[in-house]
Design a protein around this motif. Structure first.
Motif, mmCIF file in Angstrom:
data_model
loop_
_atom_site.group_PDB
_atom_site.id
_atom_site.type_symbol
_atom_site.label_atom_id
_atom_site.label_comp_id
_atom_site.label_asym_id
_atom_site.label_seq_id
_atom_site.Cartn_x
_atom_site.Cartn_y
_atom_site.Cartn_z
ATOM 1 N N ALA A 115 7.805 5.975 -12.924
ATOM 2 C CA ALA A 115 8.045 6.167 -11.490
ATOM 3 C C ALA A 115 8.417 4.879 -10.765
ATOM 4 N N ALA A 116 7.783 3.767 -11.117
ATOM 5 C CA ALA A 116 8.036 2.504 -10.410
ATOM 6 C C ALA A 116 9.498 2.083 -10.504
ATOM 7 N N SER A 117 10.140 2.409 -11.639
ATOM 8 C CA SER A 117 11.545 2.006 -11.823
ATOM 9 C C SER A 117 12.516 2.957 -11.120
ATOM 10 N N ARG A 118 12.030 4.091 -10.611
ATOM 11 C CA ARG A 118 12.916 5.072 -9.976
ATOM 12 C C ARG A 118 12.918 4.972 -8.452
ATOM 13 N N LEU A 119 12.152 4.038 -7.880
ATOM 14 C CA LEU A 119 12.026 3.965 -6.416
ATOM 15 C C LEU A 119 13.365 3.683 -5.739
ATOM 16 N N GLY A 120 14.243 2.939 -6.410
ATOM 17 C CA GLY A 120 15.544 2.610 -5.828
ATOM 18 C C GLY A 120 16.611 3.656 -6.104
ATOM 19 N N SER A 121 16.250 4.742 -6.765
ATOM 20 C CA SER A 121 17.221 5.790 -7.101
ATOM 21 C C SER A 121 17.552 6.635 -5.874
ATOM 22 N N TYR A 122 18.765 7.189 -5.876
ATOM 23 C CA TYR A 122 19.202 8.127 -4.839
ATOM 24 C C TYR A 122 19.120 9.552 -5.394
ATOM 25 N N PRO A 123 19.034 10.554 -4.515
ATOM 26 C CA PRO A 123 18.874 11.942 -4.992
ATOM 27 C C PRO A 123 19.898 12.372 -6.035
ATOM 28 N N HIS A 124 21.168 11.947 -5.870
ATOM 29 C CA HIS A 124 22.203 12.409 -6.799
ATOM 30 C C HIS A 124 22.017 11.837 -8.206
ATOM 31 N N GLN A 125 21.157 10.810 -8.342
ATOM 32 C CA GLN A 125 20.932 10.206 -9.651
ATOM 33 C C GLN A 125 19.810 10.892 -10.422
ATOM 34 N N LEU A 126 19.227 11.928 -9.836
ATOM 35 C CA LEU A 126 18.140 12.670 -10.477
ATOM 36 C C LEU A 126 18.623 14.052 -10.892
ATOM 37 N N SER A 127 17.964 14.626 -11.875
ATOM 38 C CA SER A 127 18.258 16.012 -12.245
ATOM 39 C C SER A 127 17.686 16.942 -11.179
ATOM 40 N N GLY A 128 18.082 18.219 -11.234
ATOM 41 C CA GLY A 128 17.586 19.186 -10.257
ATOM 42 C C GLY A 128 16.073 19.293 -10.267
ATOM 43 N N GLY A 129 15.494 19.308 -11.463
ATOM 44 C CA GLY A 129 14.049 19.390 -11.567
ATOM 45 C C GLY A 129 13.357 18.153 -11.031
ATOM 46 N N GLN A 130 13.938 16.978 -11.283
ATOM 47 C CA GLN A 130 13.362 15.741 -10.777
ATOM 48 C C GLN A 130 13.417 15.694 -9.248
ATOM 49 N N ARG A 131 14.504 16.176 -8.669
ATOM 50 C CA ARG A 131 14.598 16.210 -7.200
ATOM 51 C C ARG A 131 13.532 17.131 -6.614
ATOM 52 N N GLN A 132 13.272 18.258 -7.279
ATOM 53 C CA GLN A 132 12.245 19.162 -6.768
ATOM 54 C C GLN A 132 10.871 18.511 -6.843
ATOM 55 N N ALA B 66 0.838 -1.213 0.000
ATOM 56 C CA ALA B 66 0.000 0.000 0.000
ATOM 57 C C ALA B 66 0.868 1.256 0.000
ATOM 58 N N VAL B 67 1.977 1.213 0.751
ATOM 59 C CA VAL B 67 2.912 2.343 0.783
ATOM 60 C C VAL B 67 3.568 2.510 -0.581
ATOM 61 N N ARG B 68 4.006 1.401 -1.154
ATOM 62 C CA ARG B 68 4.680 1.452 -2.460
ATOM 63 C C ARG B 68 3.737 2.003 -3.541
ATOM 64 N N ASP B 69 2.498 1.555 -3.520
ATOM 65 C CA ASP B 69 1.519 2.030 -4.503
ATOM 66 C C ASP B 69 1.277 3.523 -4.350
ATOM 67 N N ARG B 70 1.193 3.993 -3.093
ATOM 68 C CA ARG B 70 0.976 5.420 -2.836
ATOM 69 C C ARG B 70 2.166 6.247 -3.325
ATOM 70 N N ILE B 71 3.383 5.726 -3.131
ATOM 71 C CA ILE B 71 4.591 6.433 -3.567
ATOM 72 C C ILE B 71 4.611 6.562 -5.091
ATOM 73 N N VAL B 72 4.320 5.466 -5.798
ATOM 74 C CA VAL B 72 4.301 5.493 -7.261
ATOM 75 C C VAL B 72 3.246 6.485 -7.750
ATOM 76 N N GLU B 73 2.076 6.484 -7.102
ATOM 77 C CA GLU B 73 1.001 7.416 -7.474
ATOM 78 C C GLU B 73 1.451 8.869 -7.323
ATOM 79 N N LEU B 74 2.123 9.164 -6.213
ATOM 80 C CA LEU B 74 2.588 10.527 -5.962
ATOM 81 C C LEU B 74 3.643 10.952 -6.977
ATOM 82 N N LEU B 75 4.614 10.071 -7.259
ATOM 83 C CA LEU B 75 5.683 10.418 -8.197
ATOM 84 C C LEU B 75 5.134 10.623 -9.610
ATOM 85 N N GLU B 76 4.162 9.813 -9.994
ATOM 86 C CA GLU B 76 3.553 9.993 -11.315
ATOM 87 C C GLU B 76 2.772 11.301 -11.374
ATOM 88 N N LYS B 77 2.132 11.654 -10.258
ATOM 89 C CA LYS B 77 1.356 12.897 -10.213
ATOM 90 C C LYS B 77 2.214 14.127 -10.431
#
Length: 527
Positions: A141-158, A124-135
């Motif tokens: 989004a599902a494939s990015r759950l294991g990513s760390y902040p430094h692996q994202l662009s500035g806009g993606q981190r925001q 349920a937590v994982r589904d909610r996280i994917v929903e939020l990231l897609e929003k």
């Protein structure tokens, strides 16, 4: 009334004295209403917002009243604050890299808040996280759950920060410059998302920004702050159409305009690429087998001449900064890269080090790129010693000269970065690059974190330095107004591909590619 701030005064203890930052500010935010706090850096906007749930440091002295749904927040117990923070009142901050934990994955950071306040577990937590990231516009989004902040662009981190703030459906959202790092299309999406959530949830919003285009689009009421005081307040249409205070009039009149001085058609080519490609391998398993590639840049062919500015625009993650870093040989790439007629890939380590003084970079965040332990003079002069550049004149004289060129008082050269405003710190960063008399300067979002009045000053400064020294600029930005004011030619990138290149007038007045038209439409929507 959801949030009611009355006669708020905030001072900070410094050297045994109380330095006032906010001087008797009063405003309200009602359920379902958006109130914007606007003003230049140092006007007290963020301090006022942080005071609402006591997020200021121990050296802050707060007086007045802040009530949330009728309950006083100043002096309330820590337990009550913990209950309100992140649940009833959520924050979105400007700089996501300092707000996200670099050691935790996105899934873990988002899960902490959801589990704490909503009691969800497991899938349920994982589904909610994917929903939020897609929003908030995170692709796949599902494939990015294991990513760390430094692996994202500035806009993606925001966008991740915004997802965290919205996770628990707060009643009041305090957004402190939440779209500063975002390109215009994602900015439009985020503002639309916030407006939808406000309508669906009846959420109130306190929106802090220096971008007046956003204010006009999203705010119901506006409070204009200057030197710790609210100098004018009213509904948005009245403030924009009939501003009364001279400071409000000054803010509304400030915008980057004009165009750079024409570059000579026969000027030498300073930097060029031919079919430049930058692919990052995706490695999986125990043996780190390559299973695919992130195609950051696909066969980009560009050139920029002495005295010319090539503006590079596109969404976060489109490859703009990656392309510039490859030209400077700060990351590996395939294809041809030439600097001043020489093959960059053929340089030895010694040759590359010698050439570094001729190619400089100015970053988006001047505070993060300046050492807090060095004085202004030491920061500006550092490149001279690193590159062992012989100088006939004393170094401090050279520092004083370049400080004068960028509009800084040479008498302040022994101060530290924290003693300067954001605009002054950006001038220090520019001076650090200019003292080496480079041929190419990469300007990576150099004005996005600055107030509009300061943006105008920096644009004028950069154009004057280019005219004086024949500098070649690679100007990376998501602010299309600034790009138009700075650039001779513009290149549009999307997901690693160069989709359009032309003169600034051609690209802005007669865009050929559908994506360029989409970018311009989003920028017009915010204007």
């Amino acid at each position: 009334m959801m949030l009611d701030v009355k006669d708020l005064k905030v001072s900070f203890k410094q050297d045994g004295r109380l330095i006032p930052a906010v001087k008797g500010v009063s405003f309200q935010v009602d359920k379902g209403e958006t109130v914007a706090l606007v003003g230049e850096s140092g006007s007290g906007k963020s301090v006022s917002a942080l005071s609402t749930v006591q997020l200021l440091g121990d050296n802050a002295h707060v007086e007045g009243s802040v009530t949330f749904k009728g309950e006083e927040m100043i002096g309330v117990s820590r337990a009550k604050l913990m209950q309100v923070r992140g649940n009833d009142i959520s924050f979105i901050f400007q700089e996501p890299m300092t707000s996200l934990n670099p050691l935790h994955t996105l899934e873990k950071q988002l899960a902490e808040s959801i589990e704490l306040h909503q009691g969800l577990r497991g899938e349920a937590v994982r589904d909610r996280i994917v929903e939020l990231l897609e929003k908030v516009g995170i692709r796949d989004a599902a494939s990015r759950l294991g990513s760390y902040p430094h692996q994202l662009s500035g806009g993606q981190r925001q966008r991740v920060m915004i997802a965290m703030a919205l996770a628990n459906r707060p009643e009041l959202l305090i957004a402190d410059e939440p779209t500063t790092a975002l390109d215009v299309t994602i900015q439009a999406q985020i503002l639309e998302l916030l407006a939808e959530l406000k309508a669906e949830e009846g959420m109130g919003m306190l929106f802090i920004t220096h971008d007046l285009n956003i204010v006009r689009r999203i705010a119901d009421r506006v409070c204009v702050m200057k030197d710790g005081e609210i100098v004018e307040t009213g509904d948005t249409d009245t403030i924009f159409d009939a501003p009364q205070h001279p400071y409000t009039q000054k803010l509304l009149a400030a915008h980057a305009a004009g165009s750079p001085e024409p570059a000579a058609g026969d000027a030498p080519v300073i930097a060029e690429t031919d079919r430049l490609r930058i692919w990052f391998p995706i490695q999986r398993g125990l043996f780190k087998r390559t299973v695919g590639h992130v195609k950051a840049v696909n066969e980009a062919t560009i050139e920029v001449r002495a005295g010319e500015t090539l503006g590079i625009v596109g969404e976060s993650g489109s490859g703009k900064t990656t392309l510039a870093l490859a030209i400077m040989r700060l990351i590996q790439s395939e294809g041809v890269v030439r600097f001043d007629g020489e093959d960059v890939h053929a340089w030895s380590t010694r040759e590359l080090r010698n050439k570094r003084s001729e190619m400089q970079i100015v970053f988006q965040d001047p505070f993060g790129s300046l050492s807090p332990r060095m004085t202004c003079a030491q920061i500006i002069a550092e490149g001279l010693s690193v590159h062992k550049m012989a100088t006939e004149r004393p170094v401090r004289d050279l520092v004083a000269e370049v400080m004068g060129e960028v509009g800084l008082n040479p008498e302040t050269m022994d101060r530290y970065p924290h003693e300067f405003s954001g605009g002054q710190r950006q001038r220090i960063a520019i001076a650090r690059a200019m003292i080496l008399r480079p041929k190419l300067v990469v300007l990576d979002e150099p004005t996005s974190a600055l107030d509009r009045t300061v943006q105008v000053q920096i644009v004028d400064l950069l154009r004057e330095l280019q005219r004086k020294y024949g500098l070649a600029y690679l100007f990376i930005s998501h602010d299309l107004n600034v790009v138009r004011a700075m650039s001779h030619r513009v290149m549009v990138m999307k997901q690693g591909d160069v989709v359009e290149v032309g003169t600034a007038q051609q690209v802005f007045d007669n865009p050929r590619h559908a994506y360029t038209r989409q970018l311009l439409a989003a920028a017009t929507m915010d204007a």
